[in-house]
Design an enzyme around this catalytic site. Structure first.
Site, mmCIF file in Angstrom:
data_model
loop_
_atom_site.group_PDB
_atom_site.id
_atom_site.type_symbol
_atom_site.label_atom_id
_atom_site.label_comp_id
_atom_site.label_asym_id
_atom_site.label_seq_id
_atom_site.Cartn_x
_atom_site.Cartn_y
_atom_site.Cartn_z
ATOM 1 N N GLU A 93 45.624 32.704 38.112
ATOM 2 C CA GLU A 93 44.208 33.077 37.955
ATOM 3 C C GLU A 93 43.831 33.099 36.472
ATOM 4 O OE1 GLU A 93 41.318 33.465 38.719
ATOM 5 O OE2 GLU A 93 40.921 34.705 40.458
ATOM 6 N N ASP A 94 42.550 32.958 36.217
ATOM 7 C CA ASP A 94 42.080 33.067 34.834
ATOM 8 C C ASP A 94 41.978 34.532 34.422
ATOM 9 O OD1 ASP A 94 39.900 33.592 36.506
ATOM 10 O OD2 ASP A 94 38.507 32.278 35.452
ATOM 11 N N ARG A 159 33.605 26.430 29.230
ATOM 12 C CA ARG A 159 34.992 26.318 29.709
ATOM 13 C C ARG A 159 35.863 25.523 28.740
ATOM 14 N NH1 ARG A 159 35.052 28.039 35.153
ATOM 15 N NH2 ARG A 159 33.235 27.473 36.380
HETATM 16 P P1 IMP Z 1 37.042 39.780 40.281
HETATM 17 O O1 IMP Z 1 36.865 39.267 41.671
HETATM 18 O O2 IMP Z 1 35.995 40.795 39.916
HETATM 19 O O3 IMP Z 1 38.434 40.254 39.965
HETATM 20 O O4 IMP Z 1 36.709 38.581 39.301
HETATM 21 C C1 IMP Z 1 37.513 37.494 39.192
HETATM 22 C C2 IMP Z 1 36.712 36.281 38.796
HETATM 23 O O5 IMP Z 1 35.516 36.641 38.100
HETATM 24 C C3 IMP Z 1 37.495 35.447 37.814
HETATM 25 O O6 IMP Z 1 38.263 34.487 38.486
HETATM 26 C C4 IMP Z 1 36.416 34.842 36.960
HETATM 27 O O7 IMP Z 1 35.995 33.618 37.517
HETATM 28 C C5 IMP Z 1 35.282 35.825 36.983
HETATM 29 N N1 IMP Z 1 35.228 36.676 35.779
HETATM 30 C C6 IMP Z 1 35.495 37.986 35.671
HETATM 31 N N2 IMP Z 1 35.365 38.442 34.421
HETATM 32 C C7 IMP Z 1 35.005 37.365 33.689
HETATM 33 C C8 IMP Z 1 34.726 37.164 32.271
HETATM 34 O O8 IMP Z 1 34.795 38.059 31.419
HETATM 35 N N3 IMP Z 1 34.394 35.907 31.923
HETATM 36 C C9 IMP Z 1 34.321 34.857 32.793
HETATM 37 N N4 IMP Z 1 34.579 35.001 34.100
HETATM 38 C C10 IMP Z 1 34.914 36.231 34.548
HETATM 39 MG MG MG Z 2 34.790 31.900 37.328
#
Ligand code: IMP
Ligand code: MG
Length: 168
Positions: A93-94, A159
């Site tokens: 994951e990123d 990106r």
């Molecule tokens: P979660 O579901 O809230 O854990 O978010 C995960 C996804 O949200 C990641 O795979 C990102 O695509 C996006 N995301 C969350 N925080 C950031 C950020 O600071 N920058 C860019 N994308 C983010």
């Molecule tokens: Mg994203």
């Protein structure tokens, strides 16, 4: 843009993560699974630092609709094509933020009975977590700032930045 993690720091950390993964998965059938699109850049660098006969696959979900906040709804856009039951799966994951995405994705992948399932995330915003999701491998723990670059986007842009920057 303010740089949070430089290109050099990223490369150094990714190399170490690759070495850790190499040690942990030696002798095991490893599938490295990339979460599109955000993890694509990290993934391309990471797999080249893992010295094992691994296989790769891709999946894509979407939960963010052109904003900096998740709308809480996770849509599956692309499932992995390889049979996960044959592999130790490492999901790449990123960023792990609220955990909403992975909390939905993990049970879905577990339905296929992989030999094991672990998470490797480049970035971890621990203080934002709403769901109990932990990554086995974390590149960097970062504070609650919105970041872009090295695969991460804001409304699909940025990106291609070679570093992680603070989006303002
Ligand atoms: P979660 O579901 O809230 O854990 O978010 C995960 C996804 O949200 C990641 O795979 C990102 O695509 C996006 N995301 C969350 N925080 C950031 C950020 O600071 N920058 C860019 N994308 C983010
Ligand atoms: Mg994203």
């Amino acid at each position: 843009m303010d740089i949070l993690i430089s290109e050099k720091e990223l490369q150094k950390r990714v190399k170490l993560l690759g070495e850790e993964i190499t040690k942990a998965y030696e002798g095991k059938p490893l599938l490295m699974l990339c979460m599109l699109k955000g993890a694509s850049v990290f993934f391309a660098d990471l797999i080249r630092n893992v010295s094992l006969p691994l296989e790769i696959d891709f999946m894509r979900v979407s939960s963010y609709e052109n904003s900096t906040e998740s709308n809480g709804e996770v849509k599956f856009l692309l499932y992995p094509s390889l049979p996960l039951a044959k592999y130790h799966v490492l999901l790449v994951e990123d960023i792990l933020d609220t955990g909403t995405t992975l909390y939905t994705v993990i049970p879905e992948l577990l339905k296929q009975n992989p030999l094991s399932l672990k998470i490797c995330t480049l970035l971890d915003k621990k203080e934002r977590r709403k769901f109990p999701v932990e990554a086995e491998y974390v590149g960097f723990s970062i504070p609650d700032v919105f970041v872009v670059g090295y695969g991460l986007d804001y409304a699909e842009k940025e990106r291609n930045l070679p570093y992680i920057g603070k989006y303002i």
